[in-house]
Design an enzyme around this catalytic site. Structure first.
Site, PDB file in Angstrom:
ATOM      1  CE  LYS A   1      16.273  56.266  38.022  1.00  0.00           C
ATOM      2  NZ  LYS A   1      16.446  55.046  38.237  1.00  0.00           N
TER       3      LYS A   1
ATOM      4  CG  HIS B   1      25.243  56.252  41.347  1.00  0.00           C
ATOM      5  ND1 HIS B   1      25.101  56.049  40.186  1.00  0.00           N
ATOM      6  CD2 HIS B   1      24.075  55.645  41.992  1.00  0.00           C
ATOM      7  CE1 HIS B   1      24.162  55.291  39.730  1.00  0.00           C
ATOM      8  NE2 HIS B   1      23.538  55.275  40.795  1.00  0.00           N
TER       9      HIS B   1
ATOM     10  CB  SER C   1      15.074  59.450  34.882  1.00  0.00           C
ATOM     11  OG  SER C   1      15.087  58.223  35.142  1.00  0.00           O
TER      12      SER C   1
HETATM   13  P1  A3P Z   1      13.592  56.496  32.588  1.00  0.00           P
HETATM   14  O1  A3P Z   1      13.327  56.735  33.921  1.00  0.00           O
HETATM   15  O2  A3P Z   1      13.747  57.583  31.935  1.00  0.00           O
HETATM   16  O3  A3P Z   1      12.861  55.367  31.666  1.00  0.00           O
HETATM   17  P2  A3P Z   1      19.908  53.898  36.125  1.00  0.00           P
HETATM   18  O4  A3P Z   1      20.035  52.525  35.678  1.00  0.00           O
HETATM   19  O5  A3P Z   1      20.877  54.613  36.006  1.00  0.00           O
HETATM   20  O6  A3P Z   1      18.972  53.949  37.347  1.00  0.00           O
HETATM   21  O7  A3P Z   1      18.871  54.583  35.059  1.00  0.00           O
HETATM   22  C1  A3P Z   1      17.473  54.351  34.878  1.00  0.00           C
HETATM   23  C2  A3P Z   1      16.919  54.726  33.611  1.00  0.00           C
HETATM   24  O8  A3P Z   1      17.739  54.343  32.304  1.00  0.00           O
HETATM   25  C3  A3P Z   1      15.566  54.822  33.458  1.00  0.00           C
HETATM   26  O9  A3P Z   1      15.034  55.904  32.413  1.00  0.00           O
HETATM   27  C4  A3P Z   1      15.219  53.404  32.656  1.00  0.00           C
HETATM   28  O10 A3P Z   1      14.180  53.304  32.066  1.00  0.00           O
HETATM   29  C5  A3P Z   1      16.492  53.482  31.597  1.00  0.00           C
HETATM   30  N1  A3P Z   1      16.921  52.110  31.172  1.00  0.00           N
HETATM   31  C6  A3P Z   1      17.176  51.087  31.750  1.00  0.00           C
HETATM   32  N2  A3P Z   1      17.604  50.208  30.813  1.00  0.00           N
HETATM   33  C7  A3P Z   1      17.546  50.681  29.402  1.00  0.00           C
HETATM   34  C8  A3P Z   1      17.540  50.388  28.268  1.00  0.00           C
HETATM   35  N3  A3P Z   1      18.022  48.809  28.071  1.00  0.00           N
HETATM   36  N4  A3P Z   1      17.410  50.823  27.263  1.00  0.00           N
HETATM   37  C9  A3P Z   1      17.270  52.550  27.433  1.00  0.00           C
HETATM   38  N5  A3P Z   1      17.024  52.911  28.636  1.00  0.00           N
HETATM   39  C10 A3P Z   1      17.069  52.113  30.005  1.00  0.00           C
END
Ligand code: A3P
Length: 300
Positions: free
Chosen positions: A48, A113, A143
Site C-alpha cells: 500500500k 514486498h 490504506s
Molecule cells: P489509498 O488506499 O490511500 O488510496 P499499492 O499499489 O502499493 O497497493 O498502493 C495503493 C495505494 O496507492 C492506494 O492508496 C492507491 O489509491 C494509491 N495510488 C495508486 N495509484 C496512485 C497514483 N497514481 N497517485 C497516487 N496514489 C496512487
C-alpha cells in the site's frame, strides 16, 4: 484448502517471524533460491505504499511514453511479483511469480514486498537495482485496512480499532512497517537503491519521475516526461483498466467494498485516527523509529 478460499478468508503463514500468505510460505525454498539477473530492476515496497503507481511510472519510462505499449497487459503480467505463490484454488490467481519471472526475457522489472532480511540473496549477489517507495505509516495503515476489507486473499481486518492494534504490532502480511522501511533505508548505503517517498511523489511528481529516469539511465524529452506525469496521475490511473485491477474477479477482490484506487492522497489518516489513537501511535512510533535517521511527512 479449497474450502478456505471459497468460503472464509485464508490465514497467513509465517517465515522468520514475518507473516506472509500461506502459499508463499509453502513455496519458500523455491522463492529463496530465485535467480536474479544483473540487469533486473526490482520495485520494492511495503504493501500500500504506492507500488502500482511506481510500476506504471517505470513502465511508461521504459516504453518511452508509448501509451499503447503500456496497455499491453495488466501490471501483474508486466512485472512478476517475486514471492507470489499460487495457492491450489482458485486458479484465477495465475502462475507463481518465480515461474512468471523465469519466462520473462531480460531486462526484467520485478516487484516485491519482502523486507530486506527475506529477500532472495541472489538479488544482492547480482548487484541489482532496487527502486524503493516508502509511504508514511499512518496512511499505509489506513490504506492497508481498506485493502484487507476488500481483498479476499488476505485476512479480514476486523474493526478499525482492532486493525489499529494489529498494524502497530506488525501482525499483517509482510510484517511490521517499521522494520521494513528501516531495513531498506539502510540497504541504500551498500546497494544500488533509489529511495523515494510517496509524499514527495504527490508533492512534485515531475521532480520524482526525473529521479526515476536518471536512476534507470533513460532520458525522455520534456513533452514525453509531461505525458508520463499526466498518465500516472491518480485521476487517470483510476480509470485505467490495466492498472486499477478491473479484471480481477470478485472472488479475489470485491471493489464494491472499497476500490483498489481508493483515494490516493496524503493525510487520509486524519479521517480515521481518533485523537487518542494518534497519541498512542506517536509514542509507539517514536520508540520503534529511534534507531534510524529516516523521517516521514504525515501531511503536505
Ligand atoms: P489509498 O488506499 O490511500 O488510496 P499499492 O499499489 O502499493 O497497493 O498502493 C495503493 C495505494 O496507492 C492506494 O492508496 C492507491 O489509491 C494509491 N495510488 C495508486 N495509484 C496512485 C497514483 N497514481 N497517485 C497516487 N496514489 C496512487
Amino acid at each position: 484448502t479449497e474450502e478456505k478460499y471459497l468460503g472464509g478468508r485464508p490465514e497467513l503463514g509465517e517465515v522468520e517471524g514475518i507473516l506472509l500468505p500461506k502459499a508463499t510460505c509453502s513455496e519458500w525454498s523455491r522463492i529463496q533460491s530465485f535467480q536474479a539477473r544483473p540487469d533486473d530492476l526490482l520495485i520494492c515496497t511495503y504493501p500500500k505504499a504506492g507500488t502500482t503507481w511506481i510500476q506504471e511510472i517505470v513502465d511508461m519510462i521504459q516504453q518511452e511514453g508509448d501509451l499503447d505499449k503500456c496497455q499491453r497487459a495488466p501490471l501483474h503480467h508486466r512485472h512478476p511479483f517475486v514471492e507470489w505463490a499460487r495457492p491450489p484454488q482458485p486458479s484465477e490467481l495465475g502462475p507463481s511469480g518465480v515461474d512468471q519471472a523465469k519466462a520473462l526475457p531480460s531486462p526484467r522489472t520485478l516487484k516485491t514486498h519482502l523486507p530486506v532480511k527475506l529477500l532472495p540473496p541472489s538479488f544482492w549477489e547480482q548487484n541489482c537495482k532496487f527502486l524503493y517507495v516508502a509511504r508514511n505509516a499512518k496512511d499505509c495503515m489506513v490504506s492497508y485496512y481498506h485493502f484487507q476489507r476488500m481483498s479476499k486473499v488476505l485476512p479480514d481486518p476486523g474493526s478499525w480499532p482492532e486493525y489499529f492494534q494489529t498494524f502497530m504490532a506488525g501482525r499483517v502480511g509482510w510484517g511490521p512497517w517499521y522494520n521494513h522501511v528501516k531495513g531498506w533505508w539502510k540497504a541504500k548505503d551498500s546497494h544500488c537503491v533509489l529511495f523515494l517517498f510517496y509524499e514527495d511523489m504527490k508533492e512534485d511528481p515531475k521532480r520524482e519521475i526525473r529521479k526515476v529516469m536518471q536512476f534507470m539511465g533513460k532520458y525522455l524529452d520534456e513533452t514525453t516526461l509531461d505525458k508520463v506525469v499526466h498518465h500516472t496521475s491518480f485521476e487517470i490511473m483510476k480509470d485505467n483498466h490495466m492498472v486499477n485491477r478491473a479484471g480481477v474477479p470478485l472472488t479475489i477482490m470485491d471493489q464494491s467494498i472499497s476500490p483498489f484506487m481508493r483515494k490516493g492522497t496524503v493525510g487520509d489518516w486524519k479521517n480515521h485516527f481518533t485523537v487518542a489513537q494518534n497519541e498512542i501511535f506517536d509514542i509507539d512510533y517514536k520508540n520503534k523509529m529511534v534507531d534510524t535517521s529516516l523521517t516521514f511527512r504525515m501531511e503536505l
